[in-house]
Design a protein around this motif. Structure first.
Motif, PDB file in Angstrom:
ATOM      1  N   GLY A 274       0.794  -1.223   0.000  1.00  8.07           N
ATOM      2  CA  GLY A 274       0.000   0.000   0.000  1.00  8.07           C
ATOM      3  C   GLY A 274       0.822   1.267   0.000  1.00  8.07           C
ATOM      4  O   GLY A 274       0.277   2.361   0.199  1.00  8.07           O
ATOM      5  N   LEU A 275       2.124   1.153  -0.273  1.00  6.99           N
ATOM      6  CA  LEU A 275       2.998   2.331  -0.228  1.00  6.99           C
ATOM      7  C   LEU A 275       3.126   3.006  -1.589  1.00  6.99           C
ATOM      8  O   LEU A 275       3.626   4.135  -1.665  1.00  6.99           O
TER       9      LEU A 275
ATOM     10  N   LEU B 178      -0.039   6.805   2.128  1.00  5.78           N
ATOM     11  CA  LEU B 178       0.617   6.047   3.202  1.00  5.78           C
ATOM     12  C   LEU B 178       2.140   6.062   3.008  1.00  5.78           C
ATOM     13  O   LEU B 178       2.908   6.244   3.949  1.00  5.78           O
TER      14      LEU B 178
ATOM     15  N   SER C 256       1.946   6.441  -2.579  1.00  6.51           N
ATOM     16  CA  SER C 256       0.590   6.639  -2.058  1.00  6.51           C
ATOM     17  C   SER C 256       0.651   7.588  -0.869  1.00  6.51           C
ATOM     18  O   SER C 256       1.736   7.979  -0.405  1.00  6.51           O
TER      19      SER C 256
ATOM     20  N   ALA D 195       3.510   9.427   3.922  1.00  2.00           N
ATOM     21  CA  ALA D 195       3.528   9.599   5.378  1.00  2.00           C
ATOM     22  C   ALA D 195       4.727   8.849   5.970  1.00  2.00           C
ATOM     23  O   ALA D 195       5.383   9.337   6.910  1.00  2.00           O
ATOM     24  N   LEU D 196       5.014   7.677   5.433  1.00  2.00           N
ATOM     25  CA  LEU D 196       6.149   6.907   5.931  1.00  2.00           C
ATOM     26  C   LEU D 196       7.471   7.624   5.637  1.00  2.00           C
ATOM     27  O   LEU D 196       8.359   7.684   6.508  1.00  2.00           O
TER      28      LEU D 196
END
Length: 318
Positions: free
Chosen positions: A292-293, A310, A308, A313-314
């Motif tokens: 999901g990255l 996510l 993405s 954000a990472l």
């Protein structure tokens, strides 16, 4: 000043396209006046030796001191899948009268010496010279160039969906403005021109313009060439430092990919940037997407990857 008066039908028929021949033709500007194209100086340096044997007389006859090029070198692409071989076939069959008229228009009534002769022979010489330029300066680099152009189109498409047509059009080039009905392009040409709509609007990203460009002939359908985003990264290896925390979570190779994918890229381009095989890149991309990255979008023959929410954000957390 050029003004495209767009109808409701035109505004509902805005399309993007890519043209290898257009890139080839517009690159003549950088060959003639390198100082005007600082982002492409690395391209000129890398290809200098390969270009040494080209028919430069014929190539330079296709661009004047104002950096104008004839419209037959800047075709309106009807598809994002346009192939150079198809465009060159059309160019070989170019009517002699159109060839002569457009060169005279570019050179203000004077036929350049290198192409001043029987038109069919001059057209054949021109096509051969362009094929040589492609082999020397584009064939090796075109996959990465094309990825940058495709990524730009994906970005503009997201802008169109998220913010609307006006925001997208007004963000294409600093010399283009859209007021809701008229697309105004501020050209170096001192003459004012008005072009009627009715055939849709075609937008073509290119590596070889700093401003907005358009066909010279006012009878051509509304078409605008604009500078593609991300050109500065074309000749640079990825040098982003990997935050230790991010690398500890996903591994150094995948961390570097996540950092690089703040802009859409294909696995082919990423392989070139990082000096690894495309298959190795694809393995990492598959894992990151399944986690999901990353997101992926197909454009033509390419699959473009992008971080993405996510994934971003990472990276920010790292």
């Amino acid at each position: 000043m050029l003004r495209f008066a767009l109808t409701e039908a035109d505004l509902g028929n805005v399309r993007f396209g890519l043209s290898p021949l257009c890139e080839l033709g517009l690159s003549l500007r950088a060959l003639r006046d390198p100082a005007r194209y600082p982002l492409q100086l690395p391209w000129l340096r890398r290809t200098e030796q390969a270009r040494a044997g080209l028919d430069l007389d014929a190539l330079m006859a296709l661009v004047d001191e104002r950096l104008w090029t004839p419209d037959f070198l800047n075709p309106r692409p009807l598809s994002p899948l346009t192939r150079l071989s198809d465009e060159l076939d059309v160019l070989r069959a170019l009517p002699s009268q159109r060839f002569t008229e457009q060169l005279l228009l570019v050179h203000q009534g004077r036929m350049p010496a290198a192409l001043d002769g029987p038109p069919r022979a001059a057209i054949a010489r021109m096509v051969t010279a362009l094929e040589g330029l492609w082999a020397a300066g584009f064939a090796e680099y075109w996959p990465r160039m094309r990825t940058i152009l495709e990524a730009d189109i994906v970005y503009r498409g997201r802008q169109l969906v998220q913010y609307g047509l006006s925001t997208m059009l007004n963000g294409l080039a600093p010399t283009a403005d859209f007021d809701g009905r008229v697309l105004t392009v501020r050209l170096r040409d001192p003459l004012d021109r008005d072009v009627a709509g009715g055939a849709g609007l075609t937008l073509v990203p290119t590596m070889f313009t700093n401003r907005a460009s358009a066909p010279i002939d006012p009878t051509e359908p509304p078409t605008m060439f604009y500078p593609a985003r991300g050109q500065g990264a074309m000749w640079q290896a990825e040098r982003a430092a990997n935050p230790a925390a991010l690398a500890a979570i996903v591994g150094e190779a995948r961390a570097r990919l996540l950092i690089a994918l703040g802009e859409p890229s294909s696995s082919t381009e990423l392989g070139i940037r990082f000096g690894v095989s495309t298959s190795a890149v694809n393995q990492h991309l598959r894992v990151l997407r399944e986690a999901g990255l990353l997101t992926s979008t197909r454009y033509g023959h390419s699959v473009l990857y992008l971080r993405s929410a996510l994934g971003s954000a990472l990276v920010a957390g790292g």
